[in-house]
Design an enzyme around this catalytic site. Structure first.
Site: not given
Ligand code: GRF
Length: 200
Positions: A64, A96, A114, A147-148, A150
């Site tokens: 990734r 992604r 979102h 880095a999470g 949402d």
């Protein structure tokens, strides 16, 4: 001039709203390229307007991280996310998760839209989850990507009612109607420095 790269994975109706809005407001915002993780139908909207596109498929890379490095290379090739021109990366239906290294490199100039009122219903099935939970209200959120999944700082949210007759499709379409306007408004406010991402 705020240079913007938009990332998509699907139909690209949010991208279309951004393209139409910025075509009218071209002195402050320029969508310089549209990227995708597959040959997404939405890329056609950019191609029809002579805007460059790029596709970076995860299956073409062993890890990734390598995929994300190639994605970032393509973004930087269009003058966004560089030291001198950070610009803005907009994830608009990009399905992604970006690895931490990528996020750290470009933060906070990386935003996502979102279809739920975060922190409620994170993840890839937000609309379905809101329906399954029996929510009578949901909405749309534009947030900074961290880095999470949402979990980044929320920039702006709009509520959307859930109707008893709603299916996932009807509810998602109603959310997208609000989502398109909210995303355009947020990108314009970032360009006008009414929103300072570094302060969120
Ligand atoms: C949007 O609702 C976005 O929030 C979600 O996927 C949808 C993309 O819609 N991640 P489209 O491809 O822009 O029509």
């Amino acid at each position: 001039m705020l240079k913007v790269v938009v990332l998509i994975s699907g139909t690209g109706s949010l991208l279309l709203s951004l393209l139409d809005a910025t075509a009218k407001d071209d002195e402050r915002i320029e969508i310089v390229a549209v990227g995708a993780d597959n040959d997404a139908p939405g890329l056609e909207y950019a191609r029809q307007r002579g805007i460059e596109t790029f596709v970076v498929r995860p299956k073409d890379f062993v890890t990734r991280q390598e995929w994300a490095e190639e994605l970032l290379k393509n973004i930087r090739a269009h003058g966004v996310a560089t030291k001198d021109t950070p610009g803005l990366i907009v994830s608009a239906g990009f399905m992604r998760i970006l690895p931490e290294e990528f996020v750290t490199e470009v933060s906070p100039n990386l935003i996502n839209t979102h279809p739920a009122l975060l922190p409620l219903f994170p993840g890839a099935h937000a609309v379905r989850d809101a329906l399954a939970a029996g929510a009578t209200e949901t909405g749309t959120t534009v947030h900074i990507i961290d880095a999470g999944v949402d979990t980044g700082p929320i920039i702006r949210q709009e509520k959307v009612p859930v109707l008893a007759v709603d299916s996932e499709e009807t509810l998602h379409e109603r959310i997208k109607t609000k989502e398109r306007d909210l995303l355009v408004e947020v990108v314009k406010d970032i360009a006008a420095k009414k929103i300072l991402l570094e302060n969120l």
